[in-house]
Scaffold this active site. Sequence first.
Site, PDB file in Angstrom:
ATOM      1  N   HIS A  56       0.825  -1.212   0.000  1.00  0.00           N
ATOM      2  CA  HIS A  56       0.000   0.000   0.000  1.00  0.00           C
ATOM      3  C   HIS A  56       0.854   1.255   0.000  1.00  0.00           C
ATOM      4  CE1 HIS A  56       0.655   1.077   4.267  1.00  0.00           C
ATOM      5  NE2 HIS A  56       0.578  -0.223   4.531  1.00  0.00           N
ATOM      6  N   CYS A  81       3.137  -4.749   6.749  1.00  0.00           N
ATOM      7  CA  CYS A  81       2.815  -4.552   5.335  1.00  0.00           C
ATOM      8  C   CYS A  81       4.050  -4.124   4.541  1.00  0.00           C
ATOM      9  CB  CYS A  81       1.733  -3.480   5.187  1.00  0.00           C
ATOM     10  SG  CYS A  81       0.101  -4.028   5.734  1.00  0.00           S
TER      11      CYS A  81
END
Length: 171
Positions: free
Chosen positions: A129, A145
């Site tokens: 992301h 992440c």
Amino acid sequence: MIDNQKLGLELRINIAEQTLTMYQQGIEVCRYAISTAQNGIGSLQDSGCTPLGAHIIAQKIGGSQPINSVFVGRVPTGEIYSAMLEEEYPERDWILSRILWLAGLEEGNNQGSNGQGNCDTYQRYIYIHGTPDNQPMGIPRSHGCVRMRNQDIVELFTQVAEGTPVSIVAD
């Protein structure tokens, strides 16, 4: 619709190099600086680590949103990230612009559970992301992440499809 099998696209995330490389039929097409987990490599729930192994892009989220759009729980809030917004919400782990939600393919390693507990990448909400552009790349800083520059994730998002293979390697 993008057909990655026909195009032979795959992504490789190298934790030691802090890079994400896209290959087409085995040939490097592009490379991006990224930031993986500050806590290092691991697959257990709540570890704050980045999992290794074979994955796929399970879901693409946010394709119609403006760059720097803020997501909470994979839902756009309607906010556009700014330094003032960050001051207002200093506790947020900023998920911006686009989300590529990963799913592991290796039972007991990054899918399902093992003797130590849940190790499922998808259930752990591990994404590729966007992050604020003031955050450094090339340095492990995430909560598990894979963070990218907003312009980079927007570019990558348009080139991959759900089902694209993603391998995460230590080096």
